[in-house]
Design a protein around this motif. Structure first.
Motif, PDB file in Angstrom:
ATOM      1  N   LEU A 196    -113.232 -23.875   6.083  1.00  0.00           N
ATOM      2  CA  LEU A 196    -114.072 -24.092   7.229  1.00  0.00           C
ATOM      3  C   LEU A 196    -114.153 -25.460   7.690  1.00  0.00           C
ATOM      4  CD1 LEU A 196    -116.562 -21.072   6.647  1.00  0.00           C
ATOM      5  CD2 LEU A 196    -114.554 -21.416   8.254  1.00  0.00           C
ATOM      6  N   GLN A 197    -114.032 -26.525   6.496  1.00  0.00           N
ATOM      7  CA  GLN A 197    -114.100 -27.943   7.070  1.00  0.00           C
ATOM      8  C   GLN A 197    -113.155 -28.140   7.877  1.00  0.00           C
ATOM      9  OE1 GLN A 197    -114.236 -30.040   3.376  1.00  0.00           O
ATOM     10  NE2 GLN A 197    -116.479 -29.272   2.815  1.00  0.00           N
ATOM     11  N   TRP A 198    -111.730 -27.747   7.563  1.00  0.00           N
ATOM     12  CA  TRP A 198    -110.765 -28.021   8.631  1.00  0.00           C
ATOM     13  C   TRP A 198    -110.987 -27.327   9.813  1.00  0.00           C
ATOM     14  CZ3 TRP A 198    -106.984 -31.326   7.554  1.00  0.00           C
ATOM     15  CH2 TRP A 198    -106.815 -31.876   6.363  1.00  0.00           C
ATOM     16  N   GLU A 199    -111.359 -25.903   9.985  1.00  0.00           N
ATOM     17  CA  GLU A 199    -111.673 -25.398  11.011  1.00  0.00           C
ATOM     18  C   GLU A 199    -112.516 -26.137  12.145  1.00  0.00           C
ATOM     19  OE1 GLU A 199    -112.252 -21.120  10.808  1.00  0.00           O
ATOM     20  OE2 GLU A 199    -110.651 -20.836   9.513  1.00  0.00           O
ATOM     21  N   LEU A 200    -113.719 -26.481  11.404  1.00  0.00           N
ATOM     22  CA  LEU A 200    -114.759 -27.309  12.185  1.00  0.00           C
ATOM     23  C   LEU A 200    -114.164 -28.496  12.739  1.00  0.00           C
ATOM     24  CD1 LEU A 200    -118.230 -27.102  10.338  1.00  0.00           C
ATOM     25  CD2 LEU A 200    -117.791 -26.617  12.890  1.00  0.00           C
ATOM     26  N   LYS A 201    -113.400 -29.165  12.130  1.00  0.00           N
ATOM     27  CA  LYS A 201    -112.843 -30.633  12.480  1.00  0.00           C
ATOM     28  C   LYS A 201    -111.785 -30.218  13.721  1.00  0.00           C
ATOM     29  CE  LYS A 201    -110.768 -34.705  10.580  1.00  0.00           C
ATOM     30  NZ  LYS A 201    -110.205 -35.594   9.298  1.00  0.00           N
ATOM     31  N   ALA A 202    -110.817 -29.352  13.485  1.00  0.00           N
ATOM     32  CA  ALA A 202    -110.049 -28.925  14.628  1.00  0.00           C
ATOM     33  C   ALA A 202    -110.946 -28.520  15.944  1.00  0.00           C
ATOM     34  CB  ALA A 202    -109.173 -27.919  13.991  1.00  0.00           C
ATOM     35  N   LEU A 203    -111.968 -27.575  15.687  1.00  0.00           N
ATOM     36  CA  LEU A 203    -112.612 -27.369  16.709  1.00  0.00           C
ATOM     37  C   LEU A 203    -113.314 -28.501  17.437  1.00  0.00           C
ATOM     38  CD1 LEU A 203    -114.186 -24.523  18.101  1.00  0.00           C
ATOM     39  CD2 LEU A 203    -115.828 -24.848  16.420  1.00  0.00           C
ATOM     40  N   HIS A 204    -113.962 -29.464  16.699  1.00  0.00           N
ATOM     41  CA  HIS A 204    -114.433 -30.625  17.342  1.00  0.00           C
ATOM     42  C   HIS A 204    -113.311 -31.286  18.033  1.00  0.00           C
ATOM     43  CE1 HIS A 204    -115.191 -35.168  17.254  1.00  0.00           C
ATOM     44  NE2 HIS A 204    -116.225 -34.608  17.898  1.00  0.00           N
ATOM     45  N   ALA A 205    -112.185 -31.361  17.617  1.00  0.00           N
ATOM     46  CA  ALA A 205    -111.102 -32.173  18.436  1.00  0.00           C
ATOM     47  C   ALA A 205    -110.589 -31.433  19.661  1.00  0.00           C
ATOM     48  CB  ALA A 205    -109.791 -32.161  17.473  1.00  0.00           C
ATOM     49  N   ARG A 206    -110.769 -30.117  19.805  1.00  0.00           N
ATOM     50  CA  ARG A 206    -110.447 -29.263  20.948  1.00  0.00           C
ATOM     51  C   ARG A 206    -111.422 -29.308  21.979  1.00  0.00           C
ATOM     52  NH1 ARG A 206    -109.045 -25.032  17.342  1.00  0.00           N
ATOM     53  NH2 ARG A 206    -110.678 -23.648  18.160  1.00  0.00           N
ATOM     54  N   LEU A 207    -112.740 -29.329  21.714  1.00  0.00           N
ATOM     55  CA  LEU A 207    -114.096 -29.516  22.550  1.00  0.00           C
ATOM     56  C   LEU A 207    -114.275 -30.814  23.128  1.00  0.00           C
ATOM     57  CD1 LEU A 207    -116.116 -26.536  20.886  1.00  0.00           C
ATOM     58  CD2 LEU A 207    -114.541 -26.316  22.865  1.00  0.00           C
ATOM     59  N   GLY A 208    -114.177 -31.749  22.193  1.00  0.00           N
ATOM     60  CA  GLY A 208    -114.700 -32.888  22.767  1.00  0.00           C
ATOM     61  C   GLY A 208    -116.279 -33.169  22.710  1.00  0.00           C
ATOM     62  N   VAL A 209    -117.004 -32.226  22.066  1.00  0.00           N
ATOM     63  CA  VAL A 209    -118.499 -32.157  21.840  1.00  0.00           C
ATOM     64  C   VAL A 209    -118.856 -33.185  20.962  1.00  0.00           C
ATOM     65  CG1 VAL A 209    -120.558 -30.657  21.446  1.00  0.00           C
ATOM     66  CG2 VAL A 209    -118.651 -29.887  22.913  1.00  0.00           C
ATOM     67  N   THR A 210    -119.992 -33.749  21.199  1.00  0.00           N
ATOM     68  CA  THR A 210    -120.526 -34.725  20.234  1.00  0.00           C
ATOM     69  C   THR A 210    -121.158 -33.975  19.084  1.00  0.00           C
ATOM     70  OG1 THR A 210    -121.151 -36.207  22.054  1.00  0.00           O
ATOM     71  CG2 THR A 210    -122.302 -36.420  19.913  1.00  0.00           C
ATOM     72  N   PHE A 211    -120.655 -33.814  17.890  1.00  0.00           N
ATOM     73  CA  PHE A 211    -121.257 -33.221  16.779  1.00  0.00           C
ATOM     74  C   PHE A 211    -122.014 -34.298  15.782  1.00  0.00           C
ATOM     75  CE2 PHE A 211    -118.169 -29.687  15.556  1.00  0.00           C
ATOM     76  CZ  PHE A 211    -117.980 -29.265  16.747  1.00  0.00           C
ATOM     77  N   VAL A 212    -123.031 -33.768  15.589  1.00  0.00           N
ATOM     78  CA  VAL A 212    -124.029 -34.514  14.598  1.00  0.00           C
ATOM     79  C   VAL A 212    -124.259 -33.551  13.402  1.00  0.00           C
ATOM     80  CG1 VAL A 212    -126.306 -35.750  14.149  1.00  0.00           C
ATOM     81  CG2 VAL A 212    -125.341 -35.774  16.528  1.00  0.00           C
ATOM     82  N   TYR A 213    -123.905 -34.018  12.290  1.00  0.00           N
ATOM     83  CA  TYR A 213    -123.776 -32.931  10.887  1.00  0.00           C
ATOM     84  C   TYR A 213    -124.356 -33.408  10.146  1.00  0.00           C
ATOM     85  CZ  TYR A 213    -121.014 -30.069   7.745  1.00  0.00           C
ATOM     86  OH  TYR A 213    -120.189 -28.935   7.044  1.00  0.00           O
ATOM     87  N   VAL A 214    -125.129 -32.543   9.123  1.00  0.00           N
ATOM     88  CA  VAL A 214    -126.066 -33.099   7.955  1.00  0.00           C
ATOM     89  C   VAL A 214    -125.600 -32.605   6.927  1.00  0.00           C
ATOM     90  CG1 VAL A 214    -128.082 -32.835   7.066  1.00  0.00           C
ATOM     91  CG2 VAL A 214    -128.295 -33.736   9.052  1.00  0.00           C
ATOM     92  N   THR A 215    -125.230 -33.310   5.764  1.00  0.00           N
ATOM     93  CA  THR A 215    -124.763 -32.997   4.345  1.00  0.00           C
ATOM     94  C   THR A 215    -125.182 -33.968   3.265  1.00  0.00           C
ATOM     95  OG1 THR A 215    -122.939 -32.094   3.316  1.00  0.00           O
ATOM     96  CG2 THR A 215    -122.571 -34.168   4.500  1.00  0.00           C
ATOM     97  N   HIS A 216    -125.301 -33.327   2.198  1.00  0.00           N
ATOM     98  CA  HIS A 216    -125.503 -34.276   1.075  1.00  0.00           C
ATOM     99  C   HIS A 216    -124.048 -34.321   0.411  1.00  0.00           C
ATOM    100  CE1 HIS A 216    -126.277 -30.105  -0.503  1.00  0.00           C
ATOM    101  NE2 HIS A 216    -125.531 -30.507  -1.637  1.00  0.00           N
ATOM    102  N   ASP A 217    -123.281 -33.572   0.997  1.00  0.00           N
ATOM    103  CA  ASP A 217    -121.859 -33.584   0.146  1.00  0.00           C
ATOM    104  C   ASP A 217    -120.976 -34.752   0.448  1.00  0.00           C
ATOM    105  OD1 ASP A 217    -119.043 -32.874  -0.456  1.00  0.00           O
ATOM    106  OD2 ASP A 217    -119.694 -30.918  -1.180  1.00  0.00           O
ATOM    107  N   GLN A 218    -120.724 -35.730  -0.450  1.00  0.00           N
ATOM    108  CA  GLN A 218    -120.016 -36.968  -0.152  1.00  0.00           C
ATOM    109  C   GLN A 218    -118.581 -36.737   0.355  1.00  0.00           C
ATOM    110  OE1 GLN A 218    -121.560 -36.452  -2.794  1.00  0.00           O
ATOM    111  NE2 GLN A 218    -122.542 -38.334  -3.353  1.00  0.00           N
ATOM    112  N   GLU A 219    -117.782 -35.629  -0.138  1.00  0.00           N
ATOM    113  CA  GLU A 219    -116.470 -35.381  -0.044  1.00  0.00           C
ATOM    114  C   GLU A 219    -116.261 -34.723   1.414  1.00  0.00           C
ATOM    115  OE1 GLU A 219    -114.013 -33.347  -2.891  1.00  0.00           O
ATOM    116  OE2 GLU A 219    -114.799 -34.798  -4.409  1.00  0.00           O
ATOM    117  N   GLU A 220    -117.337 -33.707   1.737  1.00  0.00           N
ATOM    118  CA  GLU A 220    -117.424 -33.335   3.135  1.00  0.00           C
ATOM    119  C   GLU A 220    -117.574 -34.262   4.106  1.00  0.00           C
ATOM    120  OE1 GLU A 220    -119.328 -29.021   3.417  1.00  0.00           O
ATOM    121  OE2 GLU A 220    -120.721 -30.523   4.580  1.00  0.00           O
ATOM    122  N   ALA A 221    -118.358 -35.241   3.902  1.00  0.00           N
ATOM    123  CA  ALA A 221    -118.629 -36.313   4.831  1.00  0.00           C
ATOM    124  C   ALA A 221    -117.422 -36.995   5.118  1.00  0.00           C
ATOM    125  CB  ALA A 221    -119.954 -37.175   4.547  1.00  0.00           C
ATOM    126  N   LEU A 222    -116.794 -37.566   4.099  1.00  0.00           N
ATOM    127  CA  LEU A 222    -115.486 -38.576   4.181  1.00  0.00           C
ATOM    128  C   LEU A 222    -114.260 -37.679   4.829  1.00  0.00           C
ATOM    129  CD1 LEU A 222    -115.482 -39.983   0.567  1.00  0.00           C
ATOM    130  CD2 LEU A 222    -115.711 -41.203   2.917  1.00  0.00           C
TER     131      LEU A 222
END
Length: 363
Positions: free
Chosen positions: A179-205
């Protein structure tokens, strides 16, 4: 779905302060979130990242400071007037509504026509690949499918900003990675500003254009993932975003180059503005994967040590090596390992000066 009208809306956070009694949840926080970016708020539990997200959403009111969206001051606006999409950690789906009913709920509140609701819901479900589940209820869905419904519901009214509060934390590791891949691809398609909260360093990177690292209510460093990983400013950042080894000693110069004198060793450091003057204390951070290891034959440069522990991780071997400068963690590509680990094995560690980074002591 069409491109949102507000897709160009960036966010500007200006000197935000939020207190709970004597405790500062946000302490003079300022941050630029570029329009169309995927910006992640990263930090340990209790750091203030969710408080910042809820302030942007309008659910938390700061004591002082301003929040601008597209240059417009929205600090005093209630959440429903901000027109931001929101995906919560627990998804917050209505159990008595179908998938289509959940997705269309925000449009019903906005008194859109039945035909418009049907068209937009169909488009949103198609976007997250759930058109075939429109008539199911949340209890009939997997965790990953529920997450997609929450996303569709947040996107159905075409917001210019999407706020996501640890939306993948309840999922297992493999599904989370997909789902990380899917979210990233969705962001690229929509051009919407995403603000994402996480404590997972790998997810953020892996997902972000920009990361803001938050500690004790303050943004301690922000920038592109590679910049933060390769050029951390402080001991905390070097340790929190991945793992680092540290050499602590006194700065000197040998043959015209800066070095750190520590435990009888002279450790080269990169030439940069962050290097303190000769005679001053300094901390050098070195990432485990930037260190090379070879059996110690007593010849050549490098830091001698002995293998104290190791773990086989498939693609890599993680080693702990005891040295006069303390224990070093080293990550080696398995297929390139120049030795077979043996308990107590004499090894020599080496790295180029550019592999290290002088960091400020903020422990």
């Amino acid at each position: 779905m069409t491109q949102p009208d507000t897709a160009a809306s960036g966010l500007t956070i200006q000197r935000l302060v939020k207190q709970y009694g004597e405790t500062y949840a946000l302490k003079d926080v300022s941050l630029e979130i570029p329009a169309g970016s995927f910006t992640t708020l990263l930090g340990p539990s209790g750091s203030g990242k969710t408080t910042l997200l809820m302030s942007i959403a309008g659910f938390t009111r700061p004591e002082t400071g301003r929040i601008l969206a597209g240059g417009r001051d929205i600090t005093g606006l209630p959440p429903e007037k901000r027109e931001f999409g929101m995906v919560f950690q627990g998804y917050a789906l209505f159990p008595h509504l179908t998938v289509a009913g959940n997705v269309g709920f925000a449009l019903k509140l906005r008194r859109r026509s039945r035909s418009e609701i049907a068209t937009r819901v169909a488009a949103a479900l198609d976007l997250v690949q759930l058109s075939h589940l429109a008539d199911r209820y949340p209890r009939q869905l997997s965790g990953g499918q529920q997450q997609r419904v929450a996303l569709a519901r947040a996107l159905v009214f075409e917001p210019g900003v999407l706020l996501l509060d640890e939306p993948l934390s309840a999922l297992d590791k493999s599904l989370r990675a997909d789902l990380q891949w899917e979210l990233k691809a969705l962001h690229a398609r929509l051009g919407v500003t995403f603000v994402y909260v996480t404590h997972d360093q790998e997810e953020a990177l892996s997902m972000s254009d920009q990361i803001a690292i938050i500690r004790a209510g303050e943004v301690v460093q922000s920038g592109a993932p590679a910049e933060l990983y390769d050029r951390p400013k402080t001991h905390f950042i070097a340790d929190f975003l991945g793992r680092s080894n540290y050499v602590e000693g006194t700065v000197a110069r040998r043959d015209g180059r800066p070095v750190i004198e520590a435990a009888g060793q002279l450790v080269p450091v990169p030439e940069c503005a962050a290097v303190p003057a000769a005679g001053r204390p300094a901390i050098l951070a070195i990432r485990p994967e930037k260190i090379t290891v070879r059996p110690d034959d007593g010849q050549g440069p490098g830091l001698p040590g002995r293998l104290s522990a190791w773990s086989y991780l498939g693609a890599t071997i993680s080693c702990r090596v005891a040295t006069d400068l303390g224990e070093f963690h080293v990550h080696l590509p398995t297929w390139q390992a120049a030795f077979e680990p043996q308990p107590g094995q004499a090894l020599r560690l080496d790295w180029p000066p550019e592999a290290g980074r002088i960091v400020r002591d903020d422990r």
